[in-house]
Design a protein around this motif. Structure first.
Motif, short mmCIF file in Angstrom:
data_model
loop_
_atom_site.label_atom_id
_atom_site.label_comp_id
_atom_site.label_asym_id
_atom_site.label_seq_id
_atom_site.Cartn_x
_atom_site.Cartn_y
_atom_site.Cartn_z
N LEU A 30 0.73 -1.03 -0.01
CA LEU A 30 0.14 -0.06 0.03
C LEU A 30 0.90 1.24 0.15
O LEU A 30 0.57 2.23 -0.63
N LYS A 31 1.99 1.16 0.77
CA LYS A 31 2.96 2.35 0.87
C LYS A 31 3.49 2.57 -0.55
O LYS A 31 3.48 3.82 -0.97
N GLU A 32 3.95 1.55 -1.27
CA GLU A 32 4.63 1.70 -2.55
C GLU A 32 3.43 2.19 -3.64
O GLU A 32 3.88 2.91 -4.41
N LEU A 33 2.32 1.53 -3.57
CA LEU A 33 1.20 2.29 -4.55
C LEU A 33 0.79 3.67 -4.09
O LEU A 33 0.10 4.25 -4.99
N GLY A 34 0.77 4.03 -2.86
CA GLY A 34 0.50 5.45 -2.44
C GLY A 34 -0.99 5.23 -2.02
O GLY A 34 -1.70 6.30 -2.15
N PHE A 35 -1.76 4.12 -1.58
CA PHE A 35 -2.84 3.91 -1.10
C PHE A 35 -2.86 3.94 0.18
O PHE A 35 -2.07 3.49 0.96
N SER A 36 -3.99 4.53 1.01
CA SER A 36 -4.02 4.35 2.44
C SER A 36 -4.55 3.08 2.69
O SER A 36 -4.25 2.52 4.01
N ASN A 37 -5.62 2.67 1.95
CA ASN A 37 -6.29 1.20 2.15
C ASN A 37 -6.76 0.79 0.90
O ASN A 37 -6.66 1.29 -0.18
N TRP A 38 -7.54 -0.42 0.93
CA TRP A 38 -7.86 -1.14 -0.52
C TRP A 38 -9.42 -0.42 -0.80
O TRP A 38 -9.89 -0.77 -2.00
N ASN A 39 -9.80 0.29 0.10
CA ASN A 39 -11.21 1.25 -0.28
C ASN A 39 -10.90 2.33 -0.94
O ASN A 39 -11.90 3.14 -1.05
N ILE A 40 -9.97 2.34 -1.44
CA ILE A 40 -9.53 3.59 -2.51
C ILE A 40 -10.58 3.83 -3.40
O ILE A 40 -10.78 5.07 -3.99
#
Length: 542
Positions: A30-40
């Motif tokens: 998630l950090k690498e993708l820049g997302f806070s969670n999968w509910n993006i």
């Protein structure tokens, strides 16, 4: 019993460790993708409740956006966001360093769940009864193609009245765009003319260009404004006319450029060098004639010279075209214009000789002008004779030069240039209506005969005639010929004669100048060549 407990502890421990490893892997990804969670991104983006099954069955994307038109932009942004997230996840799945990790397979399943949400703006429509029971549901998915369809054809989301209003606005906008398109074409032609008018060297080219631009204004600008429909045949007629006029203007510029290129060519420079040597003996004569040509305009009345902006459009659609008004031009009212047509010389006096106190001086200038014009006509024939003599040194001059710029060609070689426009100055009267729609003009050519008539009009307005005026009036063309014959066409000072030099320019001189009390009688007149007359001027030589 102890064994069972141990196994349970081991299983729980393994699950805890496995979960920790997954959480660690998930956090890193998630950090690498820049997302806070999968509910993006979510699956459903809007929820709508309807009150009947019939409404549920008929409900579609058109109805939703008709009722929520402001959400069209939001829908497009959400679709873009979903697609961006999906693209990021797909790139990650194709190439990453986590594939060897034990929990990677579980992670990909989570990513697959997210990917199912991409590609569309989804609306959940639910039929809820009055009792609060959910009696049916349907899903509406709108992709980017659907959004583009609404943007391209906004009428899909309009009612009948709104659609009719929209059509009128579209037609008005299309007509305005057509107007501006044609105005821009006019502007491009004007820009081209303005950019190139300074490089026009062929005599008459500037006037020709001004005339073409005047046609452009008269035929197109007002006509464009009057067209009220997008499908009018007038568009094609005006377009064809503009293309024709553009071609004519480009032709004028092209000819001038071609002529300039020739004047810079080695072949012309060679001719020029040859003529400079040959014409060294005629240089003083050419200078003398050039001086006379330049002094001609000083012998007329008021010169009106100004720069004019042609058709500075009130709506700022059309850029101005700069041109120079012809000298000796009077802008008059319709009434004065009509009167001037019936009595031109009277109105020449009113507009170009307004100061009555200067009449005596002006009359003297006009008498002198008649003499100067006759001298220049004789000189013009002499220059033509010189041109014939020099033909053997010119070689093969391109036809387009002689056809388009013969006078300019000889001027560049050093020949004095006496153009017909110099020998016949014109007074011009011009009338333009307040709105600029009506334009009329006429000219009064100042031939020797007309100048004599003008002198009579000026003299009739004086209470007394000056001595010099009376003497100048006696100097007629017939008297000049008598004196030349009497002196055997020979200069009374240097004895040069047309018998020796056929192209000799002879002039008639007052031995005692009129300005010093001399009379216009045969005993006070003598034939002088142009050189001797130039040297004597208004002096008394004993």
């Amino acid at each position: 019993m102890f064994l069972v407990i141990a196994i349970i502890v081991i299983i729980i421990t393994v699950k805890i460790v496995t979960e920790q490893k997954y959480k660690q892997l998930e956090a890193e990804v998630l950090k690498e993708l820049g997302f806070s969670n999968w509910n993006i991104i979510s699956y459903f983006d809007e929820y709508v409740t309807v009150k009947s099954r019939q409404t549920l069955e008929r409900y579609d994307d058109i109805k939703f956006f008709k009722e929520n038109r402001e959400k069209l932009v939001r829908a497009e942004n959400i679709i873009k966001r979903k697609n961006d997230v999906a693209a990021t996840l797909m790139r990650f799945l194709e190439n990453n360093e986590y594939k060897s990790r034990s929990q990677y397979r579980r992670l990909t399943k989570q990513i697959d769940v997210v990917l199912k949400n991409e590609g569309a703006y989804r609306i959940s429509v639910n039929y809820i009864s009055s009792a609060g029971n959910n009696l049916g549901a349907r899903e509406i998915a709108v992709n980017q193609y659907g959004i583009d369809r609404f943007k391209k054809d906004p009428s899909l989301l309009m009612g009948k009245g709104e659609y009719n209003k929209y059509l009128k606005e579209q037609q008005k906008e299309a007509l305005n765009q057509k107007h501006h398109e044609y105005y821009e074409n006019v502007n491009n032609i004007i820009d081209y003319a303005n950019e190139n008018r300074g490089s026009l060297v062929v005599k008459g080219s500037q006037e020709q260009l001004d005339g073409l631009i005047a046609q452009l204004f008269d035929r197109t600008v007002n006509s464009i404004k009057k067209i009220k429909t997008i499908d009018s045949e007038e568009w094609n007629i005006i377009g064809d006319f503009m293309n024709h006029l553009k071609g004519q203007i480009e032709k004028v510029v092209s000819i001038n450029q071609k002529i300039l290129e020739y004047y810079e060519s080695p072949s012309f420079l060679k001719i020029k060098d040859t003529c400079e040597v040959l014409m060294s003996t005629q240089r003083e004569f050419n200078e003398y004639i050039t001086e006379k040509v330049q002094s001609i305009s000083q012998l007329f009345g008021t010169r009106v010279v100004r720069n004019e902006t042609t058709k500075d459009d009130e709506y700022n659609y059309i850029r101005p075209y700069k041109k120079t008004i012809t000298p000796f031009t009077a802008e008059v009212s319709a009434t004065v214009f009509a009167s001037a047509e019936n009595n031109p010389l009277e109105y020449v006096v009113k507009n170009f000789y307004p100061n009555k106190k200067s009449y005596p001086e002006q009359i003297q200038k006009l008498y002198r002008l008649v003499e100067e014009l006759e001298t220049l006509r004789d000189a013009k024939q002499i220059i033509e004779n010189y041109k014939v003599e020099y033909q053997q040194y010119l070689g093969d001059v391109p036809n387009f030069i002689m056809e388009n710029d013969e006078s300019g060609f000889y001027s560049r070689l050093g020949f004095a240039n006496i153009d017909e426009s110099v020998l016949t100055v014109e007074y011009k009267f011009s009338y333009t209506s307040g709105g600029g729609m009506a334009q009329r003009s006429f000219t009064v050519p100042m031939t020797e005969e007309t100048i004599v008539e003008l002198i009579k009009v000026l003299e009739s307005k004086l209470t007394a005639s000056a001595f010099a005026k009376e003497q100048r009036a006696l100097m007629t063309k017939k008297l000049r010929e008598v004196i030349k014959n009497r002196d055997n066409f020979t200069c009374c000072n240097c004895s040069n004669s047309t018998h020796v030099e056929p192209n000799l320019l002879l002039e008639i001189d007052h031995i005692i100048p009129v300005s010093k009390g001399g009379y216009t009688v045969e005993d006070n007149l003598q034939t002088l060549c142009w050189k001797c007359n130039r040297a004597k001027s208004d002096k008394i030589i004993s």
